[in-house]
Design a protein around this motif. Structure first.
Motif, PDB file in Angstrom:
ATOM      1  N   ILE A 150       0.839  -1.204   0.000  1.00  0.00           N
ATOM      2  CA  ILE A 150       0.000   0.000   0.000  1.00  0.00           C
ATOM      3  C   ILE A 150       0.872   1.251   0.000  1.00  0.00           C
ATOM      4  O   ILE A 150       1.876   1.316   0.717  1.00  0.00           O
ATOM      5  CB  ILE A 150      -0.909   0.014   1.247  1.00  0.00           C
ATOM      6  N   ILE A 151       0.498   2.187  -0.823  1.00  0.00           N
ATOM      7  CA  ILE A 151       1.210   3.465  -0.808  1.00  0.00           C
ATOM      8  C   ILE A 151       0.286   4.501  -0.170  1.00  0.00           C
ATOM      9  O   ILE A 151      -0.862   4.656  -0.579  1.00  0.00           O
ATOM     10  CB  ILE A 151       1.557   3.922  -2.247  1.00  0.00           C
ATOM     11  N   PHE A 152       0.792   5.170   0.852  1.00  0.00           N
ATOM     12  CA  PHE A 152       0.017   6.238   1.484  1.00  0.00           C
ATOM     13  C   PHE A 152       1.009   7.324   1.831  1.00  0.00           C
ATOM     14  O   PHE A 152       1.840   7.150   2.715  1.00  0.00           O
ATOM     15  CB  PHE A 152      -0.673   5.707   2.747  1.00  0.00           C
ATOM     16  N   CYS A 153       0.973   8.413   1.090  1.00  0.00           N
ATOM     17  CA  CYS A 153       1.991   9.444   1.299  1.00  0.00           C
ATOM     18  C   CYS A 153       1.463  10.789   0.826  1.00  0.00           C
ATOM     19  O   CYS A 153       0.421  10.866   0.198  1.00  0.00           O
ATOM     20  CB  CYS A 153       3.258   9.068   0.533  1.00  0.00           C
ATOM     21  N   PRO A 154       2.208  11.853   1.142  1.00  0.00           N
ATOM     22  CA  PRO A 154       1.807  13.152   0.626  1.00  0.00           C
ATOM     23  C   PRO A 154       1.808  13.127  -0.893  1.00  0.00           C
ATOM     24  O   PRO A 154       2.608  12.409  -1.504  1.00  0.00           O
ATOM     25  CB  PRO A 154       2.878  14.108   1.151  1.00  0.00           C
ATOM     26  N   PHE A 155       0.942  13.913  -1.476  1.00  0.00           N
ATOM     27  CA  PHE A 155       0.827  13.926  -2.931  1.00  0.00           C
ATOM     28  C   PHE A 155       2.169  14.239  -3.588  1.00  0.00           C
ATOM     29  O   PHE A 155       2.577  13.595  -4.549  1.00  0.00           O
ATOM     30  CB  PHE A 155      -0.236  14.944  -3.352  1.00  0.00           C
ATOM     31  N   SER A 156       2.874  15.233  -3.027  1.00  0.00           N
ATOM     32  CA  SER A 156       4.123  15.643  -3.669  1.00  0.00           C
ATOM     33  C   SER A 156       5.175  14.532  -3.615  1.00  0.00           C
ATOM     34  O   SER A 156       6.004  14.418  -4.513  1.00  0.00           O
ATOM     35  CB  SER A 156       4.662  16.923  -3.037  1.00  0.00           C
ATOM     36  N   GLU A 157       5.095  13.716  -2.575  1.00  0.00           N
ATOM     37  CA  GLU A 157       6.022  12.590  -2.501  1.00  0.00           C
ATOM     38  C   GLU A 157       5.688  11.556  -3.584  1.00  0.00           C
ATOM     39  O   GLU A 157       6.570  10.985  -4.229  1.00  0.00           O
ATOM     40  CB  GLU A 157       5.925  11.955  -1.109  1.00  0.00           C
ATOM     41  N   ALA A 158       4.380  11.355  -3.784  1.00  0.00           N
ATOM     42  CA  ALA A 158       3.953  10.400  -4.813  1.00  0.00           C
ATOM     43  C   ALA A 158       4.399  10.858  -6.193  1.00  0.00           C
ATOM     44  O   ALA A 158       4.760  10.053  -7.047  1.00  0.00           O
ATOM     45  CB  ALA A 158       2.436  10.229  -4.768  1.00  0.00           C
ATOM     46  N   VAL A 159       4.395  12.173  -6.407  1.00  0.00           N
ATOM     47  CA  VAL A 159       4.837  12.701  -7.697  1.00  0.00           C
ATOM     48  C   VAL A 159       6.286  12.303  -7.939  1.00  0.00           C
ATOM     49  O   VAL A 159       6.683  11.948  -9.051  1.00  0.00           O
ATOM     50  CB  VAL A 159       4.667  14.236  -7.742  1.00  0.00           C
TER      51      VAL A 159
END
Ligand code: ATP
Ligand code: MG
Lengths: 482, 250
Positions: A150-159
């Motif tokens: 599962i990926i759960f992180c701040p949007f900017s980190e996902a970018v």
């Protein structure tokens, strides 16, 4: 939820400053919006080119649009050039050092809401690393999710970490051209949350934003994207019952949900933005675009929201029911008091066969507030045997407030069925006297009646959230009868 | 227990009670009769503390305290119960939940511990049986969709659970079938006790066959115009209220 997870989460709620700090340079842009500002934001966040292009496209479209016409809303014009579109996250250095420095009134509110003692400090902005080794807790939490993929992180980190997922899904539910505020958000958003649940995985805990949102900063133009692959399940909690203030008046978030075949997403929100003072001055404008796409067959998306804050709320969490047999649900409580205005509802767009949707809307108005339900149920021409059931109940307290219901229906398939029920009732002096005569105080009577009115929606909320939400309602309506 | 002295009450600029005098001692049952609009419900509401009534003269003391300055819930905590002529519906609020909140509010106010769910349910079920209230009504919203008679029975049920010191029953018999009337009467009689008192507002002397009052009062135009024993009700039944007016005129 097992208690160990609960504990873990309650620890985590405290360290939103630590586990997930975004890596940006400290910088604040002067007010104003043009292409250079957008380039600057994108550069500050080290974004890939496709994302900059995407933002610019949104911006160019935004320029061609006009603000929506505010139906029944009474709103002062917004000066978009007076807003600063980028400022670095604040550090806790200038925050209070301990609970002794926090406004006692705020602490009293937390207590009334039933927010656990150990969370109050974090909510009030006190640095808590002295109390908990938060980094290690966050790491345990991340490890646990990572084990499931599962990926759960701040949007900017996902970018940075998962650009391929962002490229594939961003804007696939709410396109940049969707509406005025969605275009604006797409052009200038700075952060938000990203969730990815792989195929067949049942997320082992409720995912909650409150422990990692950088409260001072991500708020204004927040972007959330949740993807649930085939056969997966996730329950996501957004917001917080604690009152939230922000110097930014305009909030325009976008939330996109994608549910593939047999997947289920449950999205719960408690929103308690500053509503302004008793005269409605200074409150937040909350213009949100939330949409879920039931892309796969047998998928399910349910929205549950408890809205008590903001001066003006304008939001319609919606479901696109594309997969056959997919299910959309909307359960909402919207409370307005004093001069608050809420225009909320949902759109259920039935495209697949045998799709089903349920809408339960509970509007409570007090003071001089206006509460509007606006909903659309669309039955497309291929939506054979699709069904919708809508129930809109309004509760009025006092005689200066208003409630209005606008259900729109478009039925293009003769086998589709749409049902609508609506009621309006008033908490009367006679009901309160009846309770008081039996020994129940007026305050308890009001909260008992309001909670009774809302119980179908409370039932949909995760347990810990539901209790706080009930307290929140009572608090929002304190003193509004009699 | 209750002493009402020269009570004058106004609503807006209309004076409705014009000098009520009434003394109710522990252990007594008083029936109040009188034509429509004479002020019976107004008196009941004022005693229970409903807002909107202005006391312009006179007093009411209950257990030695100035009743009129207490909040409605404080009166309830002190054992005053009003059976409503028109019981109020509270949608969405479970009947048992409501009553549990009521009894516990009173217990806490009187320094007792709250009843837990188990003890409460046991007790409530017994009382429901006693007053012949269908158990399914316990799980419904307070009075919502109840028939007229069910609402009245629910009032008596609440009274049985709360065990008040002073019960004021405003036309609790109206709308009841004969069997229900007997059951309600049994409920009231079961509560009769040297420490408690009952004020029964009724139009029908029939109720008084089952609940035999110690006194009968006739209220007319905001005044008690005649008081007597049980037989006064029979005379009224026979002769009507006009007889009183004629009697007063001569
Ligand atoms: N809130 C009010 N505003 C104006 N008039 C009122 C109000 N409440 C009561 N009244 C009037 O006071 C009078 C007495 O009313 P009340 O309800 O006490 O009569 P009652 O004896 O209980 O009659 P019934 O036998 O029909 O129940 C009536 O004329 C009624 O219209
Ligand atoms: Mg009456």
């Amino acid at each position: 939820m097992p208690s160990s997870t609960e504990e873990l989460q309650s620890h985590l709620r405290k360290d939103y400053e630590h586990g997930f700090t975004t890596d940006v340079e400290s910088d604040t842009l002067p007010p104003g919006l043009d292409e250079d500002v957008i380039r600057h934001i994108s550069r500050m966040k080290h974004e890939p080119d496709f994302l900059l292009e995407w933002r610019l496209e949104a911006y160019r479209h935004w320029l061609t649009q006009r603000e929506p016409n505010w139906a029944k809303l009474n709103i002062a014009p917004i000066d978009y050039q007076a807003i600063s579109y980028y400022s670095a996250p604040k550090t806790q250095a200038d925050g209070p050092k301990s609970l002794d420095e926090v406004d006692p009134k705020l602490l009293e509110t937390y207590e009334k809401l039933g927010i656990p003692l150990e969370e109050r400090a974090a909510l009030a902005g006190v640095a808590v690393d002295a109390v908990f080794d938060s980094v290690s807790v966050a790491t345990t939490f991340k490890d646990k999710l990572a084990k499931e993929g599962i990926i759960f992180c701040p949007f900017s980190e996902a970018v940075q970490e998962h650009p391929e997922l962002i490229k594939r899904y961003l804007g696939s539910v709410v396109p940049t051209t969707d509406n005025y505020f969605a275009s604006l958000n797409s052009a200038v958003f700075t952060d938000g949350s990203f969730v990815y649940i792989p195929k067949g995985v049942r997320c082992p805990m409720e995912l909650s934003t409150y422990f990692r949102i950088n409260a001072a900063n991500t708020g204004q133009f927040e972007r959330t994207l949740i993807i649930a692959e085939a056969g997966s399940y996730v329950s996501y909690l957004e917001g917080c019952t604690a009152p939230q203030r922000d110097e930014n008046q305009l909030h325009a978030a976008v939330v996109e949900l994608v549910a593939m075949e047999d997947a289920e997403i449950k999205y719960s929100t408690v929103q308690n933005w500053y509503p302004g003072d008793e005269n409605g001055v200074g409150g937040i404008y909350n213009f949100v675009t939330k949409r879920g796409d039931c892309r796969g067959d047998n998928s399910k998306i349910s929205w549950t929201q408890v809205e008590t804050g903001s001066a003006i709320t304008w939001k319609y969490p919606s479901c696109l029911l594309r997969g056959d047999n997919s299910i959309g649900e909307f359960h909402s409580i919207a409370v307005t008091n004093h001069h608050q205005q809420a225009d909320t509802g949902t759109k259920m767009v039935h495209l697949g066969k045998n799709t089903r949707s349920t809408i339960v809307s509970k509007g409570i108005s007090a003071g001089q507030a206006q509460n509007i339900y606006r909903g659309l149920v669309h039955m497309g021409k291929n939506a054979s045997s699709a069904r919708n059931h809508t129930r809109c109940d309004s509760l009025l307290m006092g005689d200066r407030c208003g409630a209005h219901t606008y259900p729109y229906m478009e039925v293009k398939n003769p086998s589709a069925r749409v049902e609508h029920e609506a009621t309006t009732s008033r908490i009367g002096e006679d009901q309160l006297f009846y309770c008081q005569q039996r020994g129940i105080s007026e305050e308890d009577a009001v909260s008992m009646i309001v909670n009774g009115f809302c119980k179908e929606v409370f039932r949909e909320l995760p347990m810990e959230f539901a209790v706080e939400a009930q307290n929140l309602l009572a608090l929002s309506l304190e003193g509004s009868v009699g | 227990m209750l002493e009402i002295n020269n009570l004058h009450v106004r609503v807006g600029d209309k004076t409705i009670l014009n000098g009520i005098n009434l003394t109710v001692k522990a252990g007594e049952v008083h029936a109040i009769m009188g034509p429509n609009g004479s002020g019976k419900s107004t008196l009941s509401h004022v005693l229970a503390g409903r807002a909107g009534y202005e006391v312009i003269e006179g007093s009411a003391r209950y257990q030695g305290k100035n009743l009129l300055e207490l909040s409605p819930e404080t009166r309830a905590h002190a054992g005053v119960f009003l059976g409503f002529q028109y019981p109020v519906e509270i949608p969405g609020v479970n009947n048992m939940y409501f009553l549990k909140a009521a009894i516990n509010a009173r217990r806490v106010a009187n320094g007792l511990t709250e009843l837990d769910a188990f003890d409460f349910i046991q007790m409530a079920k017994e009382k429901a049986k006693l007053v012949g209230l269908d158990e399914s009504l316990l799980q419904r919203a307070v009075n919502e969709g109840f028939s007229g008679g069910e609402k009245k029975r629910n009032e008596i049920f609440q009274m049985a659970v709360l065990e008040p010191q002073l019960a004021i029953l405003d036309e609790t018999d109206s709308g009841l079938d004969i069997d229900a009337l007997k059951i309600v009467a049994e409920g009231v009689n079961a509560l009769r006790d040297p420490d408690r008192a009952v004020i029964l507002v009724t139009h029908y002397q029939r109720l008084l066959d089952y609940i035999v009052p110690d006194y009968v009062h006739v209220l007319s135009e905001g005044r008690i115009v005649r008081s007597g024993g049980r037989e006064l009700a029979l005379t009224l039944e026979e002769k009507g209220y006009s007889w009183l007016k004629e009697a007063a005129a001569t």
